[in-house]
Design a protein around this motif. Structure first.
Motif, PDB file in Angstrom:
ATOM      1  N   HIS A 122      45.217  47.663  38.714  1.00 15.41           N
ATOM      2  CA  HIS A 122      44.719  46.673  37.755  1.00 15.41           C
ATOM      3  C   HIS A 122      45.081  47.039  36.314  1.00 15.41           C
ATOM      4  CE1 HIS A 122      41.758  44.765  35.112  1.00 15.41           C
ATOM      5  NE2 HIS A 122      41.837  43.764  35.960  1.00 15.41           N
ATOM      6  N   ASN A 129      40.047  38.290  30.353  1.00 12.76           N
ATOM      7  CA  ASN A 129      39.197  37.338  31.084  1.00 12.76           C
ATOM      8  C   ASN A 129      38.900  36.102  30.228  1.00 12.76           C
ATOM      9  OD1 ASN A 129      39.009  38.802  33.394  1.00 12.76           O
ATOM     10  ND2 ASN A 129      36.974  39.638  32.999  1.00 12.76           N
ATOM     11  N   GLU A 184      41.897  33.951  30.098  1.00 14.93           N
ATOM     12  CA  GLU A 184      42.079  33.280  31.395  1.00 14.93           C
ATOM     13  C   GLU A 184      41.060  32.155  31.567  1.00 14.93           C
ATOM     14  OE1 GLU A 184      44.045  37.066  33.849  1.00 14.93           O
ATOM     15  OE2 GLU A 184      41.910  36.593  34.114  1.00 14.93           O
ATOM     16  N   LYS A 211      39.314  34.147  41.085  1.00 16.44           N
ATOM     17  CA  LYS A 211      40.691  33.759  40.741  1.00 16.44           C
ATOM     18  C   LYS A 211      41.608  33.989  41.933  1.00 16.44           C
ATOM     19  CE  LYS A 211      39.558  35.277  36.143  1.00 16.44           C
ATOM     20  NZ  LYS A 211      39.663  36.363  35.176  1.00 16.44           N
ATOM     21  N   GLY A 219      38.490  44.172  36.846  1.00 15.27           N
ATOM     22  CA  GLY A 219      38.401  44.309  35.383  1.00 15.27           C
ATOM     23  C   GLY A 219      36.991  44.608  34.903  1.00 15.27           C
TER      24      GLY A 219
HETATM   25 MG   LIG Z   1      39.738  40.210  34.840  1.00 11.24          MG
END
Ligand SMILES: [Mg+2]
Ligand SMILES: Nc1ncnc2c1ncn2[C@@H]1O[C@H](COP(=O)(O)OP(=O)(O)OP(=O)(O)O)[C@@H](O)[C@H]1O
Length: 352
Positions: A138, A255, A258, A308, A315
């Motif tokens: 990640h 985030n 997004e 997602k 995260g």
């Molecule tokens: Mg994230």
């Protein structure tokens, strides 16, 4: 009942000597006296002691030997009534047989428990390794994407006619910086997963925010959003690990971008702020994105929780581990009129 613990091996000769002495004493009393009770029943104590060897074979051997001594003693014994002796011998053999069988079963159950414990410990290690692998994947994906982008930019500058060497050099400098950041991130994550304390350096969160904003700038633009930064003037430094704290701000910002990317219409605003009340510093990332359903608020920070299609759900979990390792807390709340606020609070003077 296969493996022997190390302590059992060390005390094994003593154990066998003790059992032999006890068996000899019982044999002597059983053979030389004419007591009308089943003295040989006491052999069950020897069988029970043999469980400590941790081996089914040893328990069987001891049980068999005790049975043999009981029979031998019956034939050697010249005293008492033969029928009473026979009855006592039979009772003793029955007791020794039952005890030996039960002792073997108890030993097998103990071994099964030990193996289950070992399997559990192994699973815990594998889970930690899985989380480490997921965390590295990640956190390193962002610097890797940046390296690829800067690398191809350098290629374009060099392929231009005439080649622009200065721009190419700048792009390559950014490649080197991002590669360094990826290496640092891995080292910091390993420290986090190994539960080692983070570095204790004064960290200027205003600077960290400014640097992180430059990393997401192009993504913000791509989603036609505006990002504002509000940092309290004279924000005091917090004590901690700069790279780890930058990872937290980056995860929250990605985030937020997004979330706004997934939302339609106006307003398309993002805000990252840092404020202090003299005892703590609060960093918040506010967006006007799709928002968080109230029912999901509790699960946001769990590892592998994601809504997602290509998300890993790591995260926020990594961010929470980092913040808590710094003695702080994370939070999430709805933003008004729409979107969400994610943030964290760090103490200015961490305990201990
Ligand atoms: Mg994230
Ligand atoms: N700003 C936000 N607005 C709305 N939902 C959010 C926001 N931030 C996080 N979430 C929700 O929390 C979930 C977990 O976020 P997290 O960052 O841990 O994982 P992810 O973004 O799904 O995947 P990745 O591991 O790649 O970051 C997201 O899938 C999303 O549902």
């Amino acid at each position: 009942m296969r493996r022997q613990p190390v302590e059992a091996l060390a005390e094994a000769p003593l154990l066998w000597a003790g059992m032999a002495a006890l068996a000899a004493a019982i044999f002597a009393v059983d053979t030389l006296t004419d007591i009308d009770i089943a003295v040989a029943v006491l052999y069950v104590a020897v069988v029970l002691i043999s469980v400590r060897t941790g081996r089914a074979g040893a328990v069987t051997l001891v049980g068999g030997s005790c049975g043999g001594l009981t029979i031998l003693s019956f034939f050697l014994s010249r005293h008492g009534a033969p029928t009473t002796g026979l009855a006592n011998c039979a009772i003793s053999l029955l007791a020794i047989g039952i005890t030996t069988t039960l002792a073997i079963r108890i030993g097998a159950a103990a071994e099964a428990t030990r193996q289950a414990e070992a399997r559990l410990a192994h699973m815990a290690r594998v889970t930690t390794m899985g989380e480490l692998a997921a965390s590295i994947a990640h956190e390193v994906s962002q610097p890797l994407a940046a390296i690829a982008a800067h690398g191809s930019a350098a290629q374009r500058w060099l392929a231009a006619a005439p080649p622009n060497r200065d721009e190419a050099r700048h792009a390559l400098e950014r490649v080197v910086a991002d590669a360094g950041r990826a290496g640092e991130v891995i080292a910091r994550l390993r420290r986090l997963v190994m539960r080692r304390p983070p570095s204790h350096d004064p960290v200027d969160l205003g600077e960290v925010i400014a640097e992180t904003v430059t990393i997401v700038r192009s993504e913000v633009r791509r989603h036609h959003a505006v990002l504002r930064t509000e940092v309290d003037a004279g924000l005091p430094p917090v004590i901690g690990d700069r790279i780890q704290l930058q990872q937290v701000v980056l995860n929250l910002l990605v985030n937020a971008v997004e979330a706004i990317g997934a939302a339609e219409g106006e307003p398309r605003e993002l805000q990252v702020a840092a404020a202090t009340d003299g005892r703590t510093v609060t960093v918040s990332v506010r967006d006007c994105g799709i928002g968080v359903p109230p029912a999901a608020l509790d699960r946001m920070f769990e590892a592998f929780y994601t809504t997602k299609p290509t998300g890993m759900g790591m995260g926020l979990a990594i961010s929470r581990s980092i913040v808590e390792a710094h003695g702080g807390t994370v939070y999430v709340a709805p933003n008004l009129p729409r979107g969400a606020v994610f943030g964290f609070v760090l103490p200015l003077r961490p305990e201990g």
